[in-house]
Motif scaffolding. Sequence first.
Motif, PDB file in Angstrom:
ATOM      1  N   ALA A 326       0.924  -1.232   0.149  1.00  0.00           N
ATOM      2  CA  ALA A 326       0.029   0.054  -0.054  1.00  0.00           C
ATOM      3  C   ALA A 326       0.867   1.391   0.140  1.00  0.00           C
ATOM      4  CB  ALA A 326      -0.853  -0.018   1.169  1.00  0.00           C
ATOM      5  N   GLY A 327       0.300   2.276  -0.858  1.00  0.00           N
ATOM      6  CA  GLY A 327       1.192   3.684  -0.908  1.00  0.00           C
ATOM      7  C   GLY A 327       2.251   3.541  -1.761  1.00  0.00           C
ATOM      8  N   THR A 328       2.554   2.373  -2.496  1.00  0.00           N
ATOM      9  CA  THR A 328       3.551   2.113  -3.518  1.00  0.00           C
ATOM     10  C   THR A 328       3.531   3.561  -4.584  1.00  0.00           C
ATOM     11  OG1 THR A 328       4.006   0.054  -2.831  1.00  0.00           O
ATOM     12  CG2 THR A 328       4.907   0.915  -5.004  1.00  0.00           C
ATOM     13  N   PRO A 329       4.505   4.160  -4.965  1.00  0.00           N
ATOM     14  CA  PRO A 329       4.389   5.286  -6.012  1.00  0.00           C
ATOM     15  C   PRO A 329       4.447   4.441  -7.077  1.00  0.00           C
ATOM     16  CG  PRO A 329       6.414   5.648  -5.028  1.00  0.00           C
ATOM     17  CD  PRO A 329       5.750   4.503  -3.851  1.00  0.00           C
ATOM     18  N   HIS A 330       3.638   5.004  -8.325  1.00  0.00           N
ATOM     19  CA  HIS A 330       3.744   4.588  -9.414  1.00  0.00           C
ATOM     20  C   HIS A 330       5.173   4.482 -10.080  1.00  0.00           C
ATOM     21  CE1 HIS A 330       1.409   3.604 -13.215  1.00  0.00           C
ATOM     22  NE2 HIS A 330       2.657   3.875 -13.826  1.00  0.00           N
ATOM     23  N   ARG A 331       5.811   5.660  -9.916  1.00  0.00           N
ATOM     24  CA  ARG A 331       7.259   5.734 -10.436  1.00  0.00           C
ATOM     25  C   ARG A 331       8.281   6.187  -9.126  1.00  0.00           C
ATOM     26  NH1 ARG A 331       9.131  10.501 -14.858  1.00  0.00           N
ATOM     27  NH2 ARG A 331       7.664  11.675 -13.420  1.00  0.00           N
ATOM     28  N   THR A 332       9.328   5.476  -9.354  1.00  0.00           N
ATOM     29  CA  THR A 332      10.546   5.759  -8.286  1.00  0.00           C
ATOM     30  C   THR A 332      11.653   6.068  -9.053  1.00  0.00           C
ATOM     31  OG1 THR A 332       9.510   4.391  -6.565  1.00  0.00           O
ATOM     32  CG2 THR A 332      11.785   4.881  -6.451  1.00  0.00           C
ATOM     33  N   LEU A 333      12.282   7.090  -8.772  1.00  0.00           N
ATOM     34  CA  LEU A 333      13.716   7.473  -9.473  1.00  0.00           C
ATOM     35  C   LEU A 333      15.081   7.211  -8.312  1.00  0.00           C
ATOM     36  CD1 LEU A 333      13.061  10.811 -11.390  1.00  0.00           C
ATOM     37  CD2 LEU A 333      12.889   8.198 -12.210  1.00  0.00           C
TER      38      LEU A 333
END
Length: 482
Positions: A326-333
């Motif tokens: 839960a709460g995982t962002p769609h995009r991580t850099l």
Amino acid sequence: MARVVVVGAGMGGMAAAARLAVAGHEVVVHERTGTYGGAVRRYARDGFAFDTGPGLLQLPAVYRDLFVKTGRERLEDEVELVQVPVTARHVFTDGSAVALPNASRGKVIAALDEALGGGAGERWSAMLTRARTAWEATRRPLLEEPLRAEPASRDLLVADGAYPALRPKGLLRLSRALRGRGSAGPTLAEVARDELRDPRLAAMLCGSVWTQGLDPATAPASAAALAYVEDTFGTWYVRGGLRALADALHARCRARGVAFRFDSPVAGVREKDGRAAGVELADGSAVDAEVVVAGGGPAAPGGQGTADRGMSRLTVLLALRGTRPAGTPHRTLVHRAEAPGQPLTVLRPDDPALRPDDAHETAVLTLPVPGGLPAEAAEPLAEGLLAATDAAGLGLRERVLWREVRTPADVEAETGAPGGRVPPPGLSGGGGAFLYPANPTGLPGLYAAGGWSHPGGGLPAAGMTGAMVAGLVQDPEWRGSV
């Protein structure tokens, strides 16, 4: 009305085909592969599905306009657009991290101040405000009008003056950088270092262009406009993956009467009386036409000398065990100490259509790499990218059910671009080195569409280039969209 042959069923070629068909032309698309979409492809296996090209969309208004102009059904009637809540979560090498809310400058400022210290948000905002000037000064001639040799337009796009025009508002260090570099102007990396005064903020700005296939060490300062566009207009996802957008555009073309010939490579453009007269297919047969639109990239007939531009990409598709947290962002850099300003992109869409069930998840790791990267280098590099996600605390490796590594050779096979190169966005400044060839070619009746022609690479530009070509076919004096 004219008979039109479009070479290549990429997004730019299909955008041109749909618009030309609506204008009453007889349009046939010849595509050398067995499907449409160019780089916008899908890989499916064991109930998992992945976008192998772009995974997010900016400026969806370009495709909204395309669908409005080519039929009664709106874009939203054909695909489900979702504005992601977080533009990106940045994980820095010192262990700090910040999640940037999508299209909300005030919330972004607050998030940066909380994560990186007081004043970070205002410095970032001030940089984007200055970048807005480059965007506003060059948006129309760079993105909405045909590229012309007229002095006013050309000078604006070629000179490095669009960005530093705001020197009276505080770009003193940039002024000194300009004097030190002479007429060449500063690079984006230099502006990021001198203006943002925090290596993490600088990495964010540089990363915004690196992920689009541009090297911040050589890109002109006007590339900051790419970060401004993302911050201001937001980032979107298409349910089912970006391939669904290609599916919708192909369906729109078919509905407007466009014919497609797959597995039909074009060997050359036929000429008669000093103008394009059709194409010759690889099997030796000929197709007559009054207009030819070359949308297949620099290797296609009509390609205009941009084959050595841009980088390719290495993509690692991960099928993961376990529920998406839960709460995982769609995009991580993920920013890497060994390559400042050159982050790894991790996409983790929350989309049931891409996974067999909710006990699994998909992830896509993407890194720009040199065109023609040797195949033997791919697996070690993929392993290094997984190690980078471990260091960033993403916890992916222990969940991997299987992985698929896609190399520049795969990109070349799908798009035909030498070395699997992917066209980056066009930019003003840099002495014109970051502009693309104009859509009209040296041969009357032959036009160029797609990411290797004006206005350049990226999904929004692909849609725009289709509008350019359709407008010019209708009227050679067409001045651009209103």
